[in-house]
Design an enzyme around this catalytic site. Structure first.
Site, PDB file in Angstrom:
ATOM      1  N   PHE A  95       0.858  -1.182   0.000  1.00 59.82           N
ATOM      2  CA  PHE A  95       0.000   0.000   0.000  1.00 59.82           C
ATOM      3  C   PHE A  95       0.900   1.242   0.000  1.00 59.82           C
ATOM      4  CE2 PHE A  95      -2.746   3.041   2.472  1.00 59.82           C
ATOM      5  CZ  PHE A  95      -3.682   3.217   1.465  1.00 59.82           C
ATOM      6  N   ASP A 166       7.228  -3.121   8.267  1.00 57.46           N
ATOM      7  CA  ASP A 166       5.820  -2.732   8.136  1.00 57.46           C
ATOM      8  C   ASP A 166       4.989  -4.008   8.297  1.00 57.46           C
ATOM      9  OD1 ASP A 166       3.290  -1.957   7.455  1.00 57.46           O
ATOM     10  OD2 ASP A 166       3.861  -0.830   5.662  1.00 57.46           O
ATOM     11  N   HIS A 169       0.008  -5.941   7.829  1.00 56.01           N
ATOM     12  CA  HIS A 169      -0.789  -7.109   7.422  1.00 56.01           C
ATOM     13  C   HIS A 169      -0.457  -8.328   8.269  1.00 56.01           C
ATOM     14  CE1 HIS A 169      -0.922  -5.580   2.936  1.00 56.01           C
ATOM     15  NE2 HIS A 169      -1.344  -4.679   3.799  1.00 56.01           N
ATOM     16  N   GLN A 192      -6.555  -0.431  10.846  1.00 54.22           N
ATOM     17  CA  GLN A 192      -7.624   0.130  10.002  1.00 54.22           C
ATOM     18  C   GLN A 192      -8.712  -0.937   9.821  1.00 54.22           C
ATOM     19  OE1 GLN A 192      -7.583  -1.063   6.578  1.00 54.22           O
ATOM     20  NE2 GLN A 192      -9.392   0.134   6.010  1.00 54.22           N
ATOM     21  N   LYS A 195      -8.278  -4.544   8.561  1.00 56.75           N
ATOM     22  CA  LYS A 195      -7.176  -5.361   9.086  1.00 56.75           C
ATOM     23  C   LYS A 195      -7.668  -6.469  10.021  1.00 56.75           C
ATOM     24  CE  LYS A 195      -4.047  -2.968   6.910  1.00 56.75           C
ATOM     25  NZ  LYS A 195      -4.808  -1.883   6.321  1.00 56.75           N
ATOM     26  N   ARG A 224       6.684  15.370  24.438  1.00 57.99           N
ATOM     27  CA  ARG A 224       6.720  15.174  25.898  1.00 57.99           C
ATOM     28  C   ARG A 224       7.652  14.027  26.267  1.00 57.99           C
ATOM     29  NH1 ARG A 224       0.559  15.939  25.673  1.00 57.99           N
ATOM     30  NH2 ARG A 224       0.294  17.991  26.582  1.00 57.99           N
ATOM     31  N   TYR A 231       3.750  20.351  30.181  1.00 56.37           N
ATOM     32  CA  TYR A 231       4.123  21.476  29.323  1.00 56.37           C
ATOM     33  C   TYR A 231       5.626  21.539  29.074  1.00 56.37           C
ATOM     34  CZ  TYR A 231      -0.679  23.156  29.582  1.00 56.37           C
ATOM     35  OH  TYR A 231      -2.040  23.262  29.471  1.00 56.37           O
ATOM     36  N   ARG A 241      -1.586  10.570  19.138  1.00 56.43           N
ATOM     37  CA  ARG A 241      -2.097   9.640  20.161  1.00 56.43           C
ATOM     38  C   ARG A 241      -3.324   8.882  19.682  1.00 56.43           C
ATOM     39  NH1 ARG A 241      -1.253  14.416  23.310  1.00 56.43           N
ATOM     40  NH2 ARG A 241      -3.454  14.867  22.966  1.00 56.43           N
TER      41      ARG A 241
HETATM   42  C1  LIG Z   1       1.202  -2.382   4.093  1.00 53.99           C
HETATM   43  C2  LIG Z   1       0.518  -1.200   4.715  1.00 53.99           C
HETATM   44  N1  LIG Z   1       1.261  -0.292   5.345  1.00 53.99           N
HETATM   45  C3  LIG Z   1       0.713   0.781   5.945  1.00 53.99           C
HETATM   46  C4  LIG Z   1      -0.645   0.986   5.924  1.00 53.99           C
HETATM   47  C5  LIG Z   1      -1.211   2.218   6.534  1.00 53.99           C
HETATM   48  O1  LIG Z   1      -2.082   1.957   7.551  1.00 53.99           O
HETATM   49  P1  LIG Z   1      -3.294   2.956   7.898  1.00 53.99           P
HETATM   50  O2  LIG Z   1      -4.322   2.806   6.847  1.00 53.99           O
HETATM   51  O3  LIG Z   1      -3.740   2.468   9.246  1.00 53.99           O
HETATM   52  O4  LIG Z   1      -2.731   4.323   7.946  1.00 53.99           O
HETATM   53  C6  LIG Z   1      -1.471   0.058   5.300  1.00 53.99           C
HETATM   54  C7  LIG Z   1      -2.933   0.250   5.290  1.00 53.99           C
HETATM   55  O5  LIG Z   1      -3.695  -0.302   4.587  1.00 53.99           O
HETATM   56  C8  LIG Z   1      -0.884  -1.066   4.664  1.00 53.99           C
HETATM   57  O6  LIG Z   1      -1.625  -1.959   4.009  1.00 53.99           O
END
Ligand SMILES: Cc1ncc(COP(=O)(O)O)c(C=O)c1O
Length: 404
Positions: A95, A166, A169, A192, A195, A224, A231, A241
Protein backbone atom coordinates in the site's frame (compact mmCIF):
# COMPACT_ATOMS: atom_id res chain seq x y z
CA UNK A 1 -27.10 -27.87 -6.53
CA UNK A 2 -25.63 -25.61 -9.17
CA UNK A 3 -22.86 -23.23 -8.21
CA UNK A 4 -25.12 -20.19 -8.54
CA UNK A 5 -27.55 -21.53 -5.97
CA UNK A 6 -24.73 -22.24 -3.56
CA UNK A 7 -23.18 -18.82 -4.12
CA UNK A 8 -26.20 -17.20 -2.52
CA UNK A 9 -24.79 -18.34 0.81
CA UNK A 10 -23.19 -15.26 2.29
CA UNK A 11 -19.50 -15.12 3.18
CA UNK A 12 -18.77 -13.68 6.66
CA UNK A 13 -18.66 -9.88 6.91
CA UNK A 14 -15.82 -8.03 8.60
CA UNK A 15 -15.45 -6.67 11.27
CA UNK A 16 -17.05 -9.04 13.74
CA UNK A 17 -18.17 -7.58 17.05
CA UNK A 18 -20.31 -8.51 20.05
CA UNK A 19 -21.37 -7.07 23.40
CA UNK A 20 -17.74 -6.70 24.53
CA UNK A 21 -16.97 -3.88 22.08
CA UNK A 22 -20.25 -2.18 23.05
CA UNK A 23 -19.50 -2.51 26.77
CA UNK A 24 -15.96 -1.14 26.43
CA UNK A 25 -17.16 1.83 24.37
CA UNK A 26 -20.03 2.55 26.75
CA UNK A 27 -17.61 2.42 29.68
CA UNK A 28 -15.41 5.03 28.01
CA UNK A 29 -18.34 7.39 27.46
CA UNK A 30 -19.60 6.99 31.00
CA UNK A 31 -16.18 7.36 32.60
CA UNK A 32 -15.64 10.85 31.18
CA UNK A 33 -12.04 9.82 30.40
CA UNK A 34 -12.25 10.34 26.66
CA UNK A 35 -8.53 10.47 25.99
CA UNK A 36 -5.47 8.73 27.38
CA UNK A 37 -3.78 11.90 28.60
CA UNK A 38 -0.03 12.00 28.84
CA UNK A 39 1.88 9.80 31.30
CA UNK A 40 2.09 12.68 33.76
CA UNK A 41 -1.64 13.30 33.37
CA UNK A 42 -2.85 9.74 33.15
CA UNK A 43 -6.47 9.50 31.92
CA UNK A 44 -8.53 6.54 30.80
CA UNK A 45 -7.26 3.00 30.87
CA UNK A 46 -7.74 1.55 27.42
CA UNK A 47 -4.80 3.04 25.52
CA UNK A 48 -2.33 2.26 28.32
CA UNK A 49 -3.69 -1.26 28.77
CA UNK A 50 -3.82 -1.93 25.03
CA UNK A 51 -0.16 -0.95 24.67
CA UNK A 52 0.78 -3.52 27.32
CA UNK A 53 -1.50 -6.21 25.90
CA UNK A 54 -0.39 -5.74 22.30
CA UNK A 55 3.32 -5.66 23.28
CA UNK A 56 2.78 -8.93 25.14
CA UNK A 57 0.92 -10.47 22.19
CA UNK A 58 3.67 -9.45 19.74
CA UNK A 59 6.34 -10.49 22.28
CA UNK A 60 7.96 -7.05 22.28
CA UNK A 61 9.16 -4.98 25.24
CA UNK A 62 7.49 -1.72 24.15
CA UNK A 63 4.40 -0.62 22.25
CA UNK A 64 3.39 2.92 21.41
CA UNK A 65 -0.20 3.19 20.18
CA UNK A 66 -0.99 5.82 17.54
CA UNK A 67 -4.01 6.71 15.47
CA UNK A 68 -3.11 4.88 12.25
CA UNK A 69 -0.53 2.68 10.57
CA UNK A 70 0.80 5.43 8.29
CA UNK A 71 1.89 7.67 11.16
CA UNK A 72 3.28 4.59 12.94
CA UNK A 73 5.86 4.24 10.12
CA UNK A 74 6.51 7.98 10.07
CA UNK A 75 7.04 8.02 13.86
CA UNK A 76 9.57 5.18 13.72
CA UNK A 77 11.46 6.91 10.89
CA UNK A 78 11.49 10.23 12.76
CA UNK A 79 12.67 8.61 16.00
CA UNK A 80 15.49 6.93 14.07
CA UNK A 81 16.44 10.35 12.69
CA UNK A 82 15.75 9.43 9.08
CA UNK A 83 14.98 12.55 7.10
CA UNK A 84 16.04 15.01 4.45
CA UNK A 85 17.37 13.20 1.38
CA UNK A 86 18.01 9.89 3.16
CA UNK A 87 17.14 6.89 1.03
CA UNK A 88 14.86 4.19 2.34
CA UNK A 89 14.47 0.87 0.49
CA UNK A 90 10.80 -0.22 0.39
CA UNK A 91 9.00 -3.12 -1.23
CA UNK A 92 7.36 -2.12 -4.51
CA UNK A 93 4.31 -4.30 -3.84
CA UNK A 94 2.47 -2.71 -0.93
CA UNK A 95 0.00 0.00 0.00
CA UNK A 96 1.21 3.53 -0.78
CA UNK A 97 1.66 4.34 2.95
CA UNK A 98 4.77 2.13 3.28
CA UNK A 99 6.56 4.64 1.03
CA UNK A 100 4.57 7.85 1.53
CA UNK A 101 5.48 7.77 5.23
CA UNK A 102 9.11 8.17 4.11
CA UNK A 103 8.13 11.13 1.91
CA UNK A 104 6.51 12.69 5.01
CA UNK A 105 9.91 12.71 6.75
CA UNK A 106 11.53 14.19 3.59
CA UNK A 107 13.31 10.92 2.86
CA UNK A 108 13.39 9.28 -0.58
CA UNK A 109 11.82 5.84 -1.02
CA UNK A 110 13.66 3.44 -3.33
CA UNK A 111 11.57 0.55 -4.63
CA UNK A 112 12.64 -3.07 -4.44
CA UNK A 113 11.15 -5.74 -6.71
CA UNK A 114 9.56 -8.83 -5.21
CA UNK A 115 9.99 -12.57 -5.15
CA UNK A 116 7.64 -14.19 -7.66
CA UNK A 117 6.42 -16.93 -5.30
CA UNK A 118 6.20 -15.23 -1.90
CA UNK A 119 5.25 -11.75 -3.29
CA UNK A 120 7.36 -10.00 -0.65
CA UNK A 121 10.54 -7.95 -1.13
CA UNK A 122 13.25 -10.03 -2.81
CA UNK A 123 16.10 -9.77 -0.30
CA UNK A 124 18.60 -10.72 -3.02
CA UNK A 125 17.88 -7.41 -4.77
CA UNK A 126 18.48 -5.15 -1.75
CA UNK A 127 22.26 -4.78 -1.99
CA UNK A 128 22.12 -3.48 -5.56
CA UNK A 129 19.87 -0.61 -4.35
CA UNK A 130 22.14 0.57 -1.53
CA UNK A 131 23.94 3.90 -2.03
CA UNK A 132 25.84 6.27 0.27
CA UNK A 133 22.50 7.91 1.08
CA UNK A 134 20.69 4.73 2.13
CA UNK A 135 19.69 4.85 5.80
CA UNK A 136 16.96 2.25 6.23
CA UNK A 137 15.01 -0.66 4.81
CA UNK A 138 11.24 -1.02 5.19
CA UNK A 139 10.35 -4.68 4.56
CA UNK A 140 6.60 -5.20 4.24
CA UNK A 141 5.20 -8.56 5.37
CA UNK A 142 2.58 -8.51 2.60
CA UNK A 143 -0.60 -10.45 3.33
CA UNK A 144 1.08 -11.59 6.56
CA UNK A 145 3.87 -13.36 4.66
CA UNK A 146 7.21 -12.64 6.34
CA UNK A 147 10.14 -11.21 4.43
CA UNK A 148 13.30 -13.34 4.88
CA UNK A 149 14.29 -11.33 7.93
CA UNK A 150 17.48 -13.20 8.84
CA UNK A 151 19.01 -12.49 5.42
CA UNK A 152 17.70 -8.92 5.44
CA UNK A 153 19.17 -8.26 8.90
CA UNK A 154 22.60 -9.51 7.76
CA UNK A 155 22.52 -6.95 4.93
CA UNK A 156 21.32 -4.20 7.29
CA UNK A 157 24.10 -4.96 9.76
CA UNK A 158 26.73 -5.06 7.01
CA UNK A 159 25.70 -1.63 5.68
CA UNK A 160 24.72 -0.12 9.05
CA UNK A 161 21.10 0.44 8.06
CA UNK A 162 18.02 0.78 10.23
CA UNK A 163 15.12 -1.60 9.68
CA UNK A 164 11.46 -0.74 10.18
CA UNK A 165 9.21 -3.71 9.53
CA UNK A 166 5.82 -2.73 8.14
CA UNK A 167 3.66 -5.38 9.85
CA UNK A 168 0.33 -3.77 8.88
CA UNK A 169 -0.79 -7.11 7.42
CA UNK A 170 1.06 -9.41 9.76
CA UNK A 171 -0.42 -9.38 13.27
CA UNK A 172 0.54 -12.75 14.69
CA UNK A 173 3.01 -13.74 11.92
CA UNK A 174 6.22 -15.42 12.98
CA UNK A 175 9.41 -16.02 11.03
CA UNK A 176 11.85 -18.66 12.30
CA UNK A 177 10.05 -18.65 15.64
CA UNK A 178 10.25 -14.88 16.20
CA UNK A 179 7.23 -12.61 15.86
CA UNK A 180 7.57 -10.13 13.00
CA UNK A 181 8.25 -6.60 14.18
CA UNK A 182 11.00 -7.83 16.52
CA UNK A 183 13.68 -8.46 13.90
CA UNK A 184 14.47 -4.86 13.03
CA UNK A 185 14.69 -1.66 15.08
CA UNK A 186 10.91 -1.34 15.12
CA UNK A 187 7.75 -2.94 13.76
CA UNK A 188 4.68 -0.93 12.75
CA UNK A 189 1.05 -2.06 12.61
CA UNK A 190 -2.22 -0.80 11.18
CA UNK A 191 -5.58 -1.42 12.85
CA UNK A 192 -7.62 0.13 10.00
CA UNK A 193 -11.08 -1.34 9.43
CA UNK A 194 -10.07 -4.08 6.97
CA UNK A 195 -7.18 -5.36 9.09
CA UNK A 196 -7.25 -8.65 11.00
CA UNK A 197 -7.03 -6.69 14.24
CA UNK A 198 -9.06 -3.51 13.96
CA UNK A 199 -10.30 -0.48 15.85
CA UNK A 200 -11.76 1.11 12.70
CA UNK A 201 -8.55 3.14 12.51
CA UNK A 202 -5.43 2.76 14.62
CA UNK A 203 -1.75 1.93 14.57
CA UNK A 204 1.15 0.95 16.79
CA UNK A 205 4.92 0.77 16.85
CA UNK A 206 6.66 -2.00 18.76
CA UNK A 207 10.35 -2.12 19.62
CA UNK A 208 12.75 -3.63 22.11
CA UNK A 209 14.89 -0.61 22.96
CA UNK A 210 13.77 1.71 25.77
CA UNK A 211 15.70 4.58 24.29
CA UNK A 212 13.94 4.20 20.91
CA UNK A 213 10.54 3.67 22.58
CA UNK A 214 11.02 6.94 24.50
CA UNK A 215 11.87 8.79 21.27
CA UNK A 216 8.87 7.34 19.42
CA UNK A 217 6.59 8.18 22.34
CA UNK A 218 7.92 11.71 22.48
CA UNK A 219 7.37 12.27 18.75
CA UNK A 220 3.78 11.01 18.98
CA UNK A 221 2.89 13.03 22.08
CA UNK A 222 3.95 16.60 21.38
CA UNK A 223 7.61 16.12 22.32
CA UNK A 224 6.72 15.17 25.90
CA UNK A 225 8.88 12.93 28.05
CA UNK A 226 7.31 9.87 29.66
CA UNK A 227 6.18 10.86 33.15
CA UNK A 228 7.42 14.40 32.58
CA UNK A 229 5.59 17.69 33.16
CA UNK A 230 2.84 18.11 30.54
CA UNK A 231 4.12 21.48 29.32
CA UNK A 232 7.71 20.35 28.94
CA UNK A 233 8.49 19.77 25.26
CA UNK A 234 12.15 18.93 24.75
CA UNK A 235 12.09 17.76 21.16
CA UNK A 236 9.86 18.33 18.14
CA UNK A 237 6.76 16.17 18.35
CA UNK A 238 3.24 16.05 17.05
CA UNK A 239 -0.01 14.57 18.33
CA UNK A 240 -0.54 11.08 16.98
CA UNK A 241 -2.10 9.64 20.16
CA UNK A 242 -4.58 6.81 19.82
CA UNK A 243 -8.05 7.63 21.17
CA UNK A 244 -9.66 5.79 24.08
CA UNK A 245 -12.46 4.73 21.69
CA UNK A 246 -10.03 3.02 19.33
CA UNK A 247 -8.25 1.23 22.17
CA UNK A 248 -11.54 0.18 23.80
CA UNK A 249 -12.57 -1.61 20.59
CA UNK A 250 -9.08 -2.99 19.96
CA UNK A 251 -8.89 -4.57 23.42
CA UNK A 252 -12.12 -6.47 22.77
CA UNK A 253 -10.91 -7.47 19.29
CA UNK A 254 -7.55 -8.68 20.60
CA UNK A 255 -9.36 -11.20 22.82
CA UNK A 256 -11.08 -12.65 19.73
CA UNK A 257 -7.90 -12.71 17.67
CA UNK A 258 -6.31 -16.07 18.63
CA UNK A 259 -9.37 -18.18 17.71
CA UNK A 260 -9.85 -16.26 14.43
CA UNK A 261 -6.13 -16.57 13.64
CA UNK A 262 -6.23 -20.36 14.13
CA UNK A 263 -9.30 -20.71 11.91
CA UNK A 264 -7.77 -18.49 9.20
CA UNK A 265 -4.63 -20.64 9.22
CA UNK A 266 -6.53 -23.91 9.07
CA UNK A 267 -8.71 -22.66 6.19
CA UNK A 268 -5.78 -21.04 4.37
CA UNK A 269 -3.99 -24.41 4.22
CA UNK A 270 -7.18 -26.22 3.17
CA UNK A 271 -7.83 -23.74 0.36
CA UNK A 272 -4.19 -23.67 -0.73
CA UNK A 273 -4.07 -27.41 -1.15
CA UNK A 274 -7.05 -27.36 -3.48
CA UNK A 275 -6.34 -24.17 -5.42
CA UNK A 276 -2.74 -25.15 -6.15
CA UNK A 277 -4.04 -28.29 -7.82
CA UNK A 278 -5.81 -26.19 -10.46
CA UNK A 279 -3.61 -25.82 -13.52
CA UNK A 280 -2.95 -22.07 -13.88
CA UNK A 281 -3.48 -21.04 -10.24
CA UNK A 282 -0.74 -20.36 -7.69
CA UNK A 283 -1.54 -19.21 -4.16
CA UNK A 284 1.02 -16.87 -2.52
CA UNK A 285 3.66 -19.22 -1.14
CA UNK A 286 4.54 -18.80 2.55
CA UNK A 287 8.20 -17.77 2.81
CA UNK A 288 10.37 -20.70 3.78
CA UNK A 289 11.02 -20.26 7.52
CA UNK A 290 7.50 -18.98 8.24
CA UNK A 291 6.32 -20.47 11.52
CA UNK A 292 2.99 -18.61 11.74
CA UNK A 293 1.12 -16.51 9.19
CA UNK A 294 -1.34 -13.67 9.86
CA UNK A 295 -3.16 -13.94 6.46
CA UNK A 296 -4.47 -10.40 6.01
CA UNK A 297 -5.51 -11.07 2.42
CA UNK A 298 -5.25 -14.25 0.38
CA UNK A 299 -3.51 -13.47 -2.93
CA UNK A 300 -3.61 -15.82 -5.91
CA UNK A 301 -1.80 -15.49 -9.21
CA UNK A 302 -3.47 -16.93 -12.31
CA UNK A 303 -2.32 -17.67 -15.84
CA UNK A 304 -4.80 -16.02 -18.24
CA UNK A 305 -4.05 -18.48 -21.08
CA UNK A 306 -5.29 -21.32 -18.89
CA UNK A 307 -8.55 -19.39 -18.36
CA UNK A 308 -9.48 -18.63 -21.97
CA UNK A 309 -7.44 -15.42 -21.91
CA UNK A 310 -9.54 -13.80 -19.15
CA UNK A 311 -8.14 -10.44 -18.08
CA UNK A 312 -7.56 -9.87 -14.40
CA UNK A 313 -10.49 -7.48 -14.00
CA UNK A 314 -12.83 -9.90 -15.75
CA UNK A 315 -11.50 -12.70 -13.57
CA UNK A 316 -12.27 -10.98 -10.27
CA UNK A 317 -15.51 -9.39 -11.47
CA UNK A 318 -16.82 -12.84 -12.38
CA UNK A 319 -15.98 -14.01 -8.87
CA UNK A 320 -17.71 -10.96 -7.39
CA UNK A 321 -20.82 -11.52 -9.46
CA UNK A 322 -20.96 -15.07 -8.13
CA UNK A 323 -20.98 -13.67 -4.59
CA UNK A 324 -17.31 -14.42 -3.85
CA UNK A 325 -15.59 -11.30 -2.47
CA UNK A 326 -12.42 -10.78 -4.51
CA UNK A 327 -10.45 -7.65 -5.28
CA UNK A 328 -7.55 -6.24 -7.25
CA UNK A 329 -4.14 -6.26 -5.54
CA UNK A 330 -2.08 -3.12 -4.83
CA UNK A 331 -0.80 -1.43 -7.96
CA UNK A 332 3.01 -1.49 -7.68
CA UNK A 333 4.31 1.74 -6.19
CA UNK A 334 6.71 2.56 -9.05
CA UNK A 335 3.71 3.21 -11.33
CA UNK A 336 1.70 5.44 -9.00
CA UNK A 337 1.26 8.98 -10.28
CA UNK A 338 2.55 10.48 -7.03
CA UNK A 339 5.93 8.88 -7.67
CA UNK A 340 5.94 8.79 -11.46
CA UNK A 341 5.59 12.51 -11.97
CA UNK A 342 8.01 13.64 -9.26
CA UNK A 343 6.05 16.70 -8.25
CA UNK A 344 6.53 16.02 -4.59
CA UNK A 345 8.50 18.46 -2.53
CA UNK A 346 10.78 21.31 -3.41
CA UNK A 347 14.48 21.21 -2.63
CA UNK A 348 14.65 17.46 -2.20
CA UNK A 349 16.91 15.64 -4.61
CA UNK A 350 14.87 12.81 -6.06
CA UNK A 351 17.22 12.37 -9.01
CA UNK A 352 18.88 9.30 -7.52
CA UNK A 353 15.56 7.55 -6.97
CA UNK A 354 14.86 4.47 -9.09
CA UNK A 355 11.46 5.92 -10.11
CA UNK A 356 10.20 8.99 -11.93
CA UNK A 357 9.49 9.44 -15.68
CA UNK A 358 11.04 6.59 -17.69
CA UNK A 359 12.57 5.02 -14.58
CA UNK A 360 9.01 4.21 -13.49
CA UNK A 361 8.42 1.95 -16.47
CA UNK A 362 7.30 -1.58 -15.70
CA UNK A 363 10.28 -3.04 -17.53
CA UNK A 364 12.48 -1.87 -14.63
CA UNK A 365 10.37 -3.84 -12.14
CA UNK A 366 9.78 -7.02 -14.13
CA UNK A 367 8.59 -9.44 -11.47
CA UNK A 368 6.10 -7.21 -9.67
CA UNK A 369 4.73 -5.91 -12.99
CA UNK A 370 4.10 -9.43 -14.27
CA UNK A 371 2.61 -10.60 -10.95
CA UNK A 372 0.36 -7.56 -10.56
CA UNK A 373 -1.11 -8.12 -14.03
CA UNK A 374 -2.21 -11.61 -12.98
CA UNK A 375 -2.99 -11.42 -9.28
CA UNK A 376 -6.21 -10.99 -7.34
CA UNK A 377 -6.88 -11.32 -3.65
CA UNK A 378 -9.59 -12.60 -1.37
CA UNK A 379 -10.25 -10.65 1.84
CA UNK A 380 -9.29 -12.49 5.02
CA UNK A 381 -12.90 -12.94 6.11
CA UNK A 382 -13.35 -15.70 3.54
CA UNK A 383 -10.93 -17.67 5.71
CA UNK A 384 -13.51 -17.51 8.51
CA UNK A 385 -16.07 -19.29 6.31
CA UNK A 386 -16.98 -22.98 6.39
CA UNK A 387 -15.10 -25.58 4.34
CA UNK A 388 -18.23 -25.91 2.21
CA UNK A 389 -17.92 -22.24 1.25
CA UNK A 390 -14.23 -22.66 0.45
CA UNK A 391 -15.11 -25.60 -1.79
CA UNK A 392 -17.46 -23.30 -3.67
CA UNK A 393 -14.63 -20.91 -4.45
CA UNK A 394 -12.53 -23.76 -5.84
CA UNK A 395 -15.44 -25.07 -7.87
CA UNK A 396 -16.19 -21.66 -9.33
CA UNK A 397 -12.58 -21.00 -10.32
CA UNK A 398 -12.49 -24.37 -12.10
CA UNK A 399 -15.71 -23.41 -13.89
CA UNK A 400 -13.99 -20.26 -15.26
CA UNK A 401 -11.79 -22.49 -17.39
CA UNK A 402 -14.86 -23.37 -19.42
CA UNK A 403 -16.51 -19.94 -19.62
CA UNK A 404 -15.95 -17.49 -22.49
C1 LIG B 1 1.20 -2.38 4.09
C2 LIG B 1 0.52 -1.20 4.72
N1 LIG B 1 1.26 -0.29 5.34
C3 LIG B 1 0.71 0.78 5.95
C4 LIG B 1 -0.65 0.99 5.92
C5 LIG B 1 -1.21 2.22 6.53
O1 LIG B 1 -2.08 1.96 7.55
P1 LIG B 1 -3.29 2.96 7.90
O2 LIG B 1 -4.32 2.81 6.85
O3 LIG B 1 -3.74 2.47 9.25
O4 LIG B 1 -2.73 4.32 7.95
C6 LIG B 1 -1.47 0.06 5.30
C7 LIG B 1 -2.93 0.25 5.29
O5 LIG B 1 -3.70 -0.30 4.59
C8 LIG B 1 -0.88 -1.07 4.66
O6 LIG B 1 -1.63 -1.96 4.01
Amino acid sequence: MSFKQNAKIKFPKWPISDENEIKNLTDVIKSGDWWCGSPGLHQGEHVWRFQEEFAKFQEASHCIAVFNGTVAIESALMALNIGLGDEVIVSDYTFVASASAAIATNAVPIFCDIDRDTLVMDVNKIESLITKRTKAIIPVHLAGNPVEMDVLMEIATKFNLHVIEDCSHAHGSRYKGKRVGNWGDAGTFSFQASKILTGGEGGAVICNSKDLADKIYSYTDCGRIINGYGYKHDTYGTNYRMTEYQAAVLRAQLKKFPAQHDLRNENASYLMEQLNQIDGIQVMKPTSGTTELGWYVYPIVFEPEKFNGLTKSKFYKKLNRAGIPTDDCYPPLHGLECFKNIVLKKNIDYSKANWGNTKSEDINFPIVSDIYARSVEFPHEILLASKEMLDLIVKFIISLKKSD
